[in-house]
Design a protein around this motif. Structure first.
Motif, PDB file in Angstrom:
ATOM      1  N   UNK A 238      -9.228   0.640 -55.517  1.00 31.59           N
ATOM      2  CA  UNK A 238     -10.473   0.819 -56.272  1.00 31.59           C
ATOM      3  C   UNK A 238     -10.479   2.147 -57.011  1.00 31.59           C
ATOM      4  N   UNK A 239      -9.952   3.178 -56.358  1.00 33.45           N
ATOM      5  CA  UNK A 239     -10.108   4.523 -56.897  1.00 33.45           C
ATOM      6  C   UNK A 239      -8.970   4.970 -57.808  1.00 33.45           C
ATOM      7  N   UNK A 240      -7.778   4.369 -57.651  1.00 36.79           N
ATOM      8  CA  UNK A 240      -6.667   4.777 -58.527  1.00 36.79           C
ATOM      9  C   UNK A 240      -6.954   4.548 -60.011  1.00 36.79           C
TER      10      UNK A 240
ATOM     11  N   UNK B 169      -5.561  -5.515 -64.315  1.00 38.33           N
ATOM     12  CA  UNK B 169      -6.232  -6.820 -64.353  1.00 38.33           C
ATOM     13  C   UNK B 169      -7.741  -6.699 -64.529  1.00 38.33           C
ATOM     14  N   UNK B 170      -8.321  -7.817 -64.949  1.00 38.11           N
ATOM     15  CA  UNK B 170      -9.754  -7.852 -65.279  1.00 38.11           C
ATOM     16  C   UNK B 170     -10.637  -7.476 -64.099  1.00 38.11           C
ATOM     17  N   UNK B 171     -10.384  -8.092 -62.937  1.00 37.10           N
ATOM     18  CA  UNK B 171     -11.297  -7.886 -61.808  1.00 37.10           C
ATOM     19  C   UNK B 171     -11.364  -6.437 -61.369  1.00 37.10           C
ATOM     20  N   UNK B 172     -10.211  -5.800 -61.268  1.00 35.32           N
ATOM     21  CA  UNK B 172     -10.212  -4.403 -60.862  1.00 35.32           C
ATOM     22  C   UNK B 172     -10.868  -3.531 -61.933  1.00 35.32           C
TER      23      UNK B 172
ATOM     24  N   UNK C 148     -11.761  -4.463 -50.935  1.00 36.61           N
ATOM     25  CA  UNK C 148     -11.024  -4.846 -49.721  1.00 36.61           C
ATOM     26  C   UNK C 148     -10.881  -6.358 -49.641  1.00 36.61           C
ATOM     27  N   UNK C 149     -11.961  -7.065 -49.967  1.00 30.52           N
ATOM     28  CA  UNK C 149     -11.930  -8.533 -49.948  1.00 30.52           C
ATOM     29  C   UNK C 149     -10.857  -9.033 -50.920  1.00 30.52           C
ATOM     30  N   UNK C 150     -10.785  -8.417 -52.095  1.00 28.55           N
ATOM     31  CA  UNK C 150      -9.767  -8.807 -53.072  1.00 28.55           C
ATOM     32  C   UNK C 150      -8.368  -8.454 -52.558  1.00 28.55           C
ATOM     33  N   UNK C 151      -8.269  -7.280 -51.901  1.00 26.34           N
ATOM     34  CA  UNK C 151      -6.970  -6.898 -51.325  1.00 26.34           C
ATOM     35  C   UNK C 151      -6.492  -7.931 -50.301  1.00 26.34           C
ATOM     36  N   UNK C 152      -7.436  -8.407 -49.480  1.00 25.97           N
ATOM     37  CA  UNK C 152      -7.083  -9.330 -48.403  1.00 25.97           C
ATOM     38  C   UNK C 152      -6.466 -10.620 -48.940  1.00 25.97           C
TER      39      UNK C 152
END
Lengths: 324, 324
Positions: free
Chosen positions: A27-29, A99-102, B146-150
């Motif tokens: 999230x933070x990168x 990517x879009x979501x991130x 986190x949910x996306x990471x999982x």
């Protein structure tokens, strides 16, 4: 008294290593990435310089200045998605890289992180700073929506265009200056003058962008020249040309706008020729000049010694002469 | 003392006609749309009920409650983009109805509008309410990441899963309760107890969602049953099954996870059979029960008369028994 260069250095230092302890890193990168791409740091520097007009103690302005820079970069991340942009400051855009979501989610997080910095404001300044920030933030969204609306309508009026760039660009610059003045404990008259200074400077700044797209030097401007023409972007120049064109010129302009197949450079040259017949460049330059003069006038009226205004005057001059 | 039903009515009334004077309409219509789709209004109602534990004057809690509901709906708009969802509360999602760009931008605007409501907090309550709101808002983003990471990792640990749902779901419920307590001038011990009450309730609430996806009644639950199984979603049940499975069961489970072509109902039935062999349903029910008991324990410890807690106890009971 601090200079614009020192202001920028302070901001760059504050941003160094920001959020490096936060997790999840995914999230933070992207946030650290976009903040590390540099840029002029114009907005937060304005906050510091504005504060410094009224006091030598610029410390209370630093956290809100960082909030404003983070918010500005958040809008870039989401705007780049909306514009399908691939490059930002010469580097890959966040949505292209992650990517879009991130890009959506990291942008959302940036917006919230900005408020964390607003929260570091001094107690008695928290509410006015938050109010100023919030009003501008919502107006930036409104300006972006207007800009998107304009893509879909045939004819945009000059006054609607000026309102759109005021919302999309000026109000945030104005909020930066106003928040600096609040942090510097300026009185209400001076706070409002700083705000107006920002509005006028911002409109001039955005009109210059329209001008540079066509009359700039590709190498210095750092962007392709004439892209607004080939993409039919409703810039001040195009709106003004539609307004001033006689019937024959109107036909030519309309033909180019609706042409589905064309040689880009030819379209640019022909539209430029039309702009030249109609004195569009001069009209735009005059309008830019008018707004810079208004901004200078706002600055002059502020109730502090002339010497203290030197740095903000220098910023205004530099912007006026900018080629990139 | 207000009831949960009255709390909901107050919120619905406040939301009626919200933002109808704002422009451009293209930005605000999607916001009004998502806010008009209803829902239980659980979050803002919790804020009002929490405030009402400590004072009869619930007025200071109303604006922050609205902020929390708007923020929650903002996350739904952006989550629906990320999940490619087509339906929200039985209606078209915002991005399907208005397109990606408007869904991003209207969502951004909602986030900022939420802060406008936080700004209506009483002066002495502004900072603690803003701090609570902001911390939770950022944590919600972290939980979503986190949910996306999982989705991308093979094996998720139970404790990591519980942390994720705490961030994604519980902290906002907890913030709703905490902000209500702040608005009600509760003391710090009670404020923190309300927060913990929300955390425990939220985890139970989310675990129930996992359970209902498989053991719910499609008509009552309002969603397709077994979708988590067919989509290999790493729910508590799947994580627990992986943890408890012997070698043979592990092979069966893994085969279903990696199956590219399958009959959905067969996959659901086979995985359910495995869950049944492993007592997964009972494990999950027990854990839900543990968290609800913790929540009730937090509520009991709050230093106000037992009678006043009636309504929140009712909410907890209703959630415990929920089938949708």
């Amino acid at each position: 008294m601090i200079t614009i260069e020192l202001a920028r250095e302070i901001i760059d230092n504050e941003l160094k290593g920001i959020l490096s302890d936060n997790s999840p890193r995914e999230l933070y990168e992207p946030i650290q990435y976009i903040l590390s791409l540099g840029g002029k740091r114009l907005r937060p520097s304005l906050t510091l310089l504005s504060c410094n007009l009224f006091t030598e103690d610029i410390k209370p302005a630093i956290a809100p200045a960082i909030a404003l820079e983070i918010f500005h970069n958040f809008t870039l991340v989401h705007d780049d998605i909306m514009d399908n942009a691939t490059l930002r400051r010469g580097n890959e855009t966040v949505h292209l890289k992650w990517g879009l979501n991130t890009a959506i989610l990291s942008g959302d997080a940036m917006n919230i992180v900005a408020y964390n910095y607003i929260l570091k404001s001094r107690s008695e300044q928290l509410r006015p700073i938050l109010e100023t920030f919030n009003t501008a933030a919502l107006e930036v969204c409104e300006g972006q929506q207007l800009d998107m609306n304009f893509e879909k309508i045939e004819k945009v009026q000059e006054k609607d265009y000026l309102k759109m760039i005021e919302l999309k660009t000026s109000v945030l610059l104005a909020a930066c200056l106003k928040i600096g003045a609040i942090a510097g404990n300026a009185d209400n008259t001076d706070i409002e003058l700083m705000y107006k200074f920002g509005i006028n400077m911002g409109i001039a700044f955005q009109l210059q962008d329209d001008l540079l797209d066509i009359y700039g030097n590709a190498k210095v401007f750092g962007k392709e020249i004439g892209k607004d023409i080939t993409s039919n972007k409703k810039t001040y120049l195009l709106i003004k040309a539609f307004e001033k064109a006689d019937n024959e010129q109107l036909v030519t302009l309309t033909r180019w706008i609706y042409a589905e197949k064309f040689e880009p450079q030819q379209k640019i040259d022909e539209v430029k020729l039309l702009y030249s017949e109609l004195n569009i460049k001069e009209d735009t330059e005059n309008l830019i000049d008018t707004y810079y003069k208004k901004a200078l006038d706002n600055l002059e009226k502020i109730n502090v010694g002339n010497e203290k205004k030197k740095e903000l005057r220098k910023v205004l001059d530099a912007l006026k002469q900018r080629e990139s």
